[in-house]
Design a protein around this motif. Structure first.
Motif: not given
Length: 257
Positions: A238-246
């Motif tokens: 849920x937190x910022x910084x755990x993003x993957x290619x949307x």
């Protein structure tokens, strides 16, 4: 000492002899079938009476036999009708049971189809904004982003455009998100997370279940933006910084971009 009858005199026949003679005569007449003028009137009357009684007995016997035959035929007919009725009822019951089984099978098939359709709908993914396009790609660089690159993708949208949940999940954040402005974060049923930022309006609350295509808010220009659009992210947490290619994330779920 012996007694003899006098010559020329006759002894009257005894009673037994007379009866015997009468019986023999009657038998002879009956055997030959001759009843004439020499027959005694009483004998003729007796013979007629006996003949009439015999005829009546035959007629009565025939009537009784006919009645018995008719009764037997009626009983047979009743038994046949009862058997036919029983067979018809059994056939009707069998057909009713077959119809009920077929209807039950059909209902079960429809229920399975409905569940399958529901499962497909719940597992389906859609674009967060209908008929839009990606205006800024993932990992785009620039000073506008504090991390130095874009952690999501931007969908072109004017303020007030309907924003949809891309899939089934549960809302875990709904409110102000700093540079993201008004944001919503959803934990998807597959364990991933999706984020929707810069909203002008939020239409869901934390803990709420959402389905694919359900409207969850309206696009806007809140937070750190240069104009209205939708910021969308796919994350492992849920937190910022755990993003993957949307973009890859949406395409892997069948969404065409």
């Amino acid at each position: 000492m012996a007694f003899t009858c006098a010559t020329g005199k006759h002894r009257r026949p005894s009673r037994m002899k007379r009866a015997t003679t009468k019986a023999v005569g009657a038998a002879a007449l009956t055997t030959t079938g001759v009843v004439g003028a020499f027959a005694a009137p009483a004998l003729a009357a007796d013979t007629a009476a006996e003949h009439t009684g015999f005829t009546q007995a035959i007629e009565i016997g025939d009537t009784v036999a006919e009645q018995i035959d008719a009764q037997a035929a009626a009983q047979q007919q009743a038994a046949a009708e009862a058997a036919a009725q029983k067979e018809a009822e059994a056939l009707a019951k069998k057909r009713a049971e077959e119809a009920e089984a077929a209807a039950k099978k059909e209902r079960a098939a429809k229920e399975r189809a409905a569940r399958e359709e529901e499962r497909k709908l719940l597992s389906a993914y859609v674009a967060p904004i209908t008929g839009s396009y990606v205006s800024t790609g993932y990992k785009s660089g620039g000073a506008v982003w504090s991390s130095g690159s874009h952690t999501g993708i931007d969908f072109h949208a004017s303020s007030g455009t309907a924003v949809h949940a891309v899939g089934s999940g549960t809302v875990v954040e709904a409110g102000w998100g700093g540079a993201y402005g008004n944001e919503i974060v959803i934990k998807m049923d597959d364990g991933t997370f999706t984020q929707y930022g810069h909203l002008s309006s939020i239409g869901v609350s934390v803990g709420q279940k959402v389905t694919p295509g359900q409207q969850i808010g309206l696009s806007g220009a809140t937070g750190n933006v240069t104009g209205p659009h939708l910021h969308f992210e796919a994350r492992t947490a849920a937190e910022y910084g755990s993003d993957i290619d949307p973009t890859a994330y949406l395409r892997s779920h069948g969404v065409k971009l």
